[in-house]
Design a protein around this motif. Structure first.
Motif, PDB file in Angstrom:
ATOM      1  N   ARG A 639      42.822  39.034  48.543  1.00  0.00           N
ATOM      2  CA  ARG A 639      42.278  37.705  48.870  1.00  0.00           C
ATOM      3  C   ARG A 639      43.034  36.571  48.177  1.00  0.00           C
ATOM      4  O   ARG A 639      42.455  35.600  47.694  1.00  0.00           O
ATOM      5  N   ILE A 640      44.345  36.716  48.136  1.00  0.00           N
ATOM      6  CA  ILE A 640      45.207  35.688  47.555  1.00  0.00           C
ATOM      7  C   ILE A 640      46.091  35.136  48.666  1.00  0.00           C
ATOM      8  O   ILE A 640      46.693  35.894  49.429  1.00  0.00           O
ATOM      9  N   GLU A 641      46.181  33.802  48.738  1.00  0.00           N
ATOM     10  CA  GLU A 641      47.062  33.170  49.712  1.00  0.00           C
ATOM     11  C   GLU A 641      48.496  33.206  49.194  1.00  0.00           C
ATOM     12  O   GLU A 641      48.759  32.888  48.033  1.00  0.00           O
ATOM     13  N   VAL A 642      49.437  33.587  50.094  1.00  0.00           N
ATOM     14  CA  VAL A 642      50.829  33.789  49.703  1.00  0.00           C
ATOM     15  C   VAL A 642      51.715  32.773  50.417  1.00  0.00           C
ATOM     16  O   VAL A 642      51.620  32.597  51.639  1.00  0.00           O
ATOM     17  N   LEU A 643      52.565  32.093  49.640  1.00  0.00           N
ATOM     18  CA  LEU A 643      53.632  31.244  50.180  1.00  0.00           C
ATOM     19  C   LEU A 643      54.935  31.986  49.955  1.00  0.00           C
ATOM     20  O   LEU A 643      55.365  32.171  48.816  1.00  0.00           O
ATOM     21  N   SER A 644      55.588  32.452  51.035  1.00  0.00           N
ATOM     22  CA  SER A 644      56.733  33.351  50.920  1.00  0.00           C
ATOM     23  C   SER A 644      58.027  32.611  51.207  1.00  0.00           C
ATOM     24  O   SER A 644      58.105  31.769  52.114  1.00  0.00           O
ATOM     25  N   ALA A 645      59.077  32.915  50.429  1.00  0.00           N
ATOM     26  CA  ALA A 645      60.420  32.371  50.630  1.00  0.00           C
ATOM     27  C   ALA A 645      61.425  33.408  50.165  1.00  0.00           C
ATOM     28  O   ALA A 645      61.102  34.301  49.361  1.00  0.00           O
ATOM     29  N   SER A 646      62.671  33.265  50.669  1.00  0.00           N
ATOM     30  CA  SER A 646      63.704  34.256  50.353  1.00  0.00           C
ATOM     31  C   SER A 646      64.683  33.769  49.286  1.00  0.00           C
ATOM     32  O   SER A 646      65.400  34.576  48.706  1.00  0.00           O
ATOM     33  N   ASP A 647      64.745  32.468  49.016  1.00  0.00           N
ATOM     34  CA  ASP A 647      65.643  31.962  47.983  1.00  0.00           C
ATOM     35  C   ASP A 647      65.068  30.685  47.382  1.00  0.00           C
ATOM     36  O   ASP A 647      64.025  30.186  47.827  1.00  0.00           O
ATOM     37  N   ALA A 648      65.773  30.138  46.376  1.00  0.00           N
ATOM     38  CA  ALA A 648      65.256  28.972  45.650  1.00  0.00           C
ATOM     39  C   ALA A 648      65.187  27.746  46.541  1.00  0.00           C
ATOM     40  O   ALA A 648      64.196  27.008  46.527  1.00  0.00           O
ATOM     41  N   GLU A 649      66.226  27.499  47.327  1.00  0.00           N
ATOM     42  CA  GLU A 649      66.233  26.316  48.183  1.00  0.00           C
ATOM     43  C   GLU A 649      65.111  26.370  49.206  1.00  0.00           C
ATOM     44  O   GLU A 649      64.426  25.366  49.461  1.00  0.00           O
ATOM     45  N   GLU A 650      64.899  27.528  49.797  1.00  0.00           N
ATOM     46  CA  GLU A 650      63.827  27.654  50.793  1.00  0.00           C
ATOM     47  C   GLU A 650      62.465  27.457  50.143  1.00  0.00           C
ATOM     48  O   GLU A 650      61.574  26.815  50.719  1.00  0.00           O
ATOM     49  N   ALA A 651      62.295  27.961  48.926  1.00  0.00           N
ATOM     50  CA  ALA A 651      61.014  27.820  48.232  1.00  0.00           C
ATOM     51  C   ALA A 651      60.721  26.359  47.927  1.00  0.00           C
ATOM     52  O   ALA A 651      59.613  25.853  48.161  1.00  0.00           O
ATOM     53  N   LEU A 652      61.706  25.629  47.392  1.00  0.00           N
ATOM     54  CA  LEU A 652      61.497  24.217  47.070  1.00  0.00           C
ATOM     55  C   LEU A 652      61.255  23.383  48.321  1.00  0.00           C
ATOM     56  O   LEU A 652      60.408  22.485  48.332  1.00  0.00           O
ATOM     57  N   THR A 653      61.984  23.683  49.371  1.00  0.00           N
ATOM     58  CA  THR A 653      61.780  22.950  50.629  1.00  0.00           C
ATOM     59  C   THR A 653      60.398  23.211  51.193  1.00  0.00           C
ATOM     60  O   THR A 653      59.712  22.295  51.676  1.00  0.00           O
ATOM     61  N   LEU A 654      59.951  24.477  51.119  1.00  0.00           N
ATOM     62  CA  LEU A 654      58.621  24.829  51.620  1.00  0.00           C
ATOM     63  C   LEU A 654      57.533  24.073  50.871  1.00  0.00           C
ATOM     64  O   LEU A 654      56.609  23.517  51.476  1.00  0.00           O
ATOM     65  N   LEU A 655      57.637  24.007  49.555  1.00  0.00           N
ATOM     66  CA  LEU A 655      56.623  23.309  48.764  1.00  0.00           C
ATOM     67  C   LEU A 655      56.616  21.811  49.069  1.00  0.00           C
ATOM     68  O   LEU A 655      55.564  21.177  49.089  1.00  0.00           O
ATOM     69  N   ASP A 656      57.788  21.237  49.306  1.00  0.00           N
ATOM     70  CA  ASP A 656      57.845  19.816  49.649  1.00  0.00           C
ATOM     71  C   ASP A 656      57.219  19.543  51.005  1.00  0.00           C
ATOM     72  O   ASP A 656      56.541  18.536  51.202  1.00  0.00           O
ATOM     73  N   GLU A 657      57.453  20.444  51.956  1.00  0.00           N
ATOM     74  CA  GLU A 657      56.971  20.220  53.316  1.00  0.00           C
ATOM     75  C   GLU A 657      55.457  20.330  53.421  1.00  0.00           C
ATOM     76  O   GLU A 657      54.800  19.495  54.048  1.00  0.00           O
ATOM     77  N   ILE A 658      54.876  21.369  52.817  1.00  0.00           N
ATOM     78  CA  ILE A 658      53.440  21.594  52.993  1.00  0.00           C
ATOM     79  C   ILE A 658      52.607  20.852  51.960  1.00  0.00           C
ATOM     80  O   ILE A 658      51.393  20.704  52.123  1.00  0.00           O
ATOM     81  N   GLY A 659      53.224  20.357  50.885  1.00  0.00           N
ATOM     82  CA  GLY A 659      52.483  19.563  49.906  1.00  0.00           C
ATOM     83  C   GLY A 659      51.427  20.340  49.149  1.00  0.00           C
ATOM     84  O   GLY A 659      50.392  19.795  48.776  1.00  0.00           O
ATOM     85  N   ILE A 660      51.654  21.618  48.918  1.00  0.00           N
ATOM     86  CA  ILE A 660      50.685  22.454  48.184  1.00  0.00           C
ATOM     87  C   ILE A 660      51.300  22.867  46.854  1.00  0.00           C
ATOM     88  O   ILE A 660      52.462  23.265  46.790  1.00  0.00           O
ATOM     89  N   GLU A 661      50.521  22.761  45.798  1.00  0.00           N
ATOM     90  CA  GLU A 661      50.965  23.200  44.473  1.00  0.00           C
ATOM     91  C   GLU A 661      50.410  24.594  44.198  1.00  0.00           C
ATOM     92  O   GLU A 661      49.200  24.784  44.154  1.00  0.00           O
TER      93      GLU A 661
END
Length: 744
Positions: A639-661
């Motif tokens: 019951r944990i929500e997962v934000l998945s990425a394959s590299d550092a750039e994709e992870a940072l871009t994903l966090l910027d786009e969805i606005g979730i910490e």
């Protein structure tokens, strides 16, 4: 004979003179008075003996005089030492920077220094030894330099001051004219006397206000206000164990003078001042606390209890902050500990009584259930039969509502239709109640679009709210939940109708808060509110708190239906209200998973972990697709929500786009792109501050371990141990929902 001729009270010199005169007289008599029997010789012999006695007595008197002189000398030395000690004590008291006064057990002043009462110049000359405490407080209350609180008379101030004096320890602040402040601290001496200290804290108060105005922004002031209004004493220390924040309750609970609580004070210094006043249940506990404070990071939360002299029990909780500082809270649990003992004793008595009543209650419950079932079946049948002629009557009334009718007739027809609609609503409510109580409802659990549901309710109730001049607002997110569509709509419909009906002015708000895997549907109003004693009554059938509502507005069945429907669906129902301010009803409903179109299936893993209900969000950065997919399945199973990425750039871009910490991050060491896992963790730490992270790697080299140690990052080796992963997740708390941090 000498005893009768010499006065013992005479001085030694006077006694010697008398003895010499007596001896000389006797010698003369012996020489002049002779007879045949040798009387003269006898008298001479007696004179010689008397002279010897005189010498012995003189010697004794001289020795006694020497002893007396020595005693007088020692007494003079003692008096001199006593006077010197008194002078030293007076000088020491005079050197104290605070005002000092000592009252005897009979509440009369023994002594005071020149600083005592120096701020009350009109009564200062009257503060002399022998002054009673009652006279002292009376003079202070009428001093022109004292600034009494608004609405407080000198007599009331005096009574309150004497109540504080009756305690063994008391400490409070007194405001003077020209915005000056004194802190008064009273302590009882072992013989029953009282020591009073007066500390000028004006500079501290002013400095504190200036520093607060300079350093605290709006958010910090909000936090400060929150700390001051809670019933706990709180102190905050930075990473160097220096005091950076506290509330007033801390000083009260620890009886610590305000002058000793200063910005930047070290924990060790403050703790040493308190150790003498506190009683620890374990003699090793103080050293354990100091070891915990001196540890720079990864401190586990620490909780313990201490006792203050006088019987006050304090619950202490210390927890580390992300920046390496820590927070310590003190809670007065004296009443709870006493209540626990009383409850334990009462519980044994109650268990005995409950056992005696169980058989009687079971029989009464069986009778009540049979009667309730009969009532529900009757109401259901009657409601169903009455709906048939009611529908026909509505049709007949509709056929009469022609435009060519006179206005008076149309008004009557409209009122009749409204009355029939009210009767129909009441019968529907009775039917719902009867079905819910009889347990004959069949639930159709499916995915419900909250946006569509709440938009429909907005269109339904907006005209009624506008007619009353209310601001009706609906915040409808684009999410779906698992529930019975009909009953969920009826629940929210009744809650909104209730809010609009009883709110005379202000606003009504219907919205949704997302919490992990659940959505909390809330209805807010600015109505009259519900008192604590009425919060059970409102859920009973035919109960309305505000009698001015007419029968056409309902018969008090709406909230009864809401409670029973929520219980049947398993949706927790909560009520928060403040009389005169308004009411909030909330219903918690599970969210629909993206691939779920019907009823939720039971979880495959029946073991409930502590972190499953926290609504955690974890960032997973892993370039191995199979491992990423497996890790995602495991975390979602927990019951944990997962934000998945394959590299550092994709992870940072994903966090910027969805606005979730995220609440935590699991990062692989070897990533595609220019940055490795440790570099990404450093960037996440700069962005989110203290984000819990674990580095995942199959490497076990000393170089990697050294880099992890230097960066303060713990290593989670592959293959991943699920127990270690669970322990890491169990320590994570959801980050506070700050604006812009999370959706919803």
């Amino acid at each position: 004979m000498t005893d009768s001729l010499i006065n013992p009270a005479d001085s030694l010199e006077r006694q010697n003179q008398k003895l010499l005169v007596i001896a000389e007289a006797l010698m003369r008599r012996a020489e002049m008075d002779t007879d045949q029997y040798g009387a003269a010789y006898a008298q001479f012999e007696r004179a010689a003996v008397l002279e010897g006695q005189v010498k012995d007595r003189t010697r004794d008197l001289e020795e006694a005089l020497d002893l007396l002189n020595q005693s007088n000398a020692r007494l003079a030395d003692a008096n001199q030492e006593t006077e010197a000690a008194r002078v030293d004590l007076a000088n020491a008291i005079e050197a104290i920077q605070e005002g000092f006064a000592l009252f005897a057990p009979d509440d009369r002043m023994v002594m005071c220094n020149s600083r005592f009462g120096m701020h009350l110049k009109d009564i200062k000359p009257q503060l002399v030894p022998g002054l009673s405490f009652a006279a002292y407080t009376a003079m202070v209350s009428t001093s022109r330099h004292l600034s009494l609180p608004e609405g407080v008379t000198p007599g009331a101030w005096t009574r309150n001051r004497r109540k504080q004096h009756a305690r063994s320890h008391s400490m409070f602040n007194v405001r003077l004219r020209q915005d000056r402040w004194l802190q008064i601290s009273e302590h009882r001496t072992p013989n029953g006397g009282t020591v009073i200290l007066q500390t000028d804290v004006t500079d501290i108060m002013r400095l504190e206000r200036e520093e607060r105005d300079k350093l605290l922004d709006n958010q910090a002031r909000l936090i400060r206000a929150t700390l001051e209004h809670i019933n706990q004493g709180v102190c905050i220390f930075d990473s160097n164990a220096r005091l950076i924040g506290w509330n007033g309750r801390l000083s009260e609970l620890l009886t610590l003078p305000l002058s000793q609580i200063r910005l930047g004070s070290g924990f060790d210094v403050m703790f040493e001042r308190l150790r003498a006043e506190l009683i620890f249940p374990d003699q090793d506990l103080p050293d354990q606390v100091l070891d915990w404070v001196r540890k720079k990071n990864n401190r586990p939360p620490k909780r313990f209890e201490i006792r203050r002299r006088g019987g006050v029990v304090l619950d202490v909780f210390a927890q580390e902050m992300p920046d390496g500082g820590f927070v310590i809270s003190f809670t007065d649990v004296t009443a709870e500990r006493r209540s626990a003992r009383a409850l334990f004793e009462a519980n044994e008595l109650l268990e005995h009584r409950v056992t005696e009543r169980t058989i009687e209650l079971e029989e009464a419950l069986s009778v009540a259930e049979r009667a309730n079932a009969s009532k529900s079946r009757f109401v259901a049948a009657a409601s169903h039969d009455l709906l048939q002629p009611l529908s026909a009557a509505k049709l007949y009334m509709a056929s009469l509502n022609a435009d060519d009718r006179p206005p008076q007739d149309r008004t009557i027809i409209e009122k009749a239709q409204s009355a029939l609609a009210s009767v129909e609503g009441i019968l529907d409510a009775l039917l719902d109640i009867s079905k819910l109580e009889a347990g004959r409802t069949s639930l159709d659990i499916a995915s419900v679009d909250l946006g569509e549901l709440m938009t429909g309710l907005r269109d339904e109730f907006a005209p009624a709210a506008a007619l009353k001049g209310l601001r009706f607002r609906v915040v409808a997110p684009a999410v779906s939940v698992l529930s019975d569509p009909g009953y969920l709509r009826r629940i929210m419909q009744n809650l909104v109708a209730n809010a609009v009906r009883y709110t005379e002015s202000g606003k009504v708000l219907m919205g949704v808060r997302l919490r992990g895997e659940t959505a909390r549907l809330e209805v807010w109003d600015t109505g009259p509110g519900i008192a604590e004693e009425d919060r059970e009554t409102i859920f009973r059938e035919f109960q309305r708190l505000h009698r001015r509502a007419s029968a056409s507005e309902g018969m008090g069945l709406g909230l009864a239906i809401v409670e029973r429907a929520c219980s049947r669906l398993g949706h927790p129902l909560e009520l928060r209200s403040e009389p005169g301010r308004g009411t909030v009803f909330s219903v918690t409903v599970p969210l629909t998973a993206p691939d779920v179109a019907g009823p939720a299936s039971p979880p495959r893993d029946q073991a409930v972990r502590p972190f499953q209900d926290r609504g955690l969000i974890v960032l997973l950065v892993e370039n191995d697709q199979e491992l990423s997919r497996a890790m995602t399945m495991l975390l979602e199973r927990w019951r944990i929500e997962v934000l998945s990425a394959s590299d550092a750039e994709e992870a940072l871009t994903l966090l910027d786009e969805i606005g979730i910490e995220p609440d935590a991050a699991l990062v692989d060491y070897r990533l595609d792109g220019e940055r490795d896992g440790l570099e990404l963790i450093a960037l996440l730490g700069q962005r989110f501050g203290g984000l819990p992270c674990r580095l995942i790697s199959a490497e076990r080299s000393a170089e990697l371990r050294q880099r992890c140690h230097e960066g303060g990052v713990e290593l989670l080796n592959k293959p991943i141990d699920t127990a270690t992963l669970e322990a890491f997740l169990d320590r994570i708390q959801p980050r506070p929902p700050v604006a812009g941090r999370r959706n919803g």
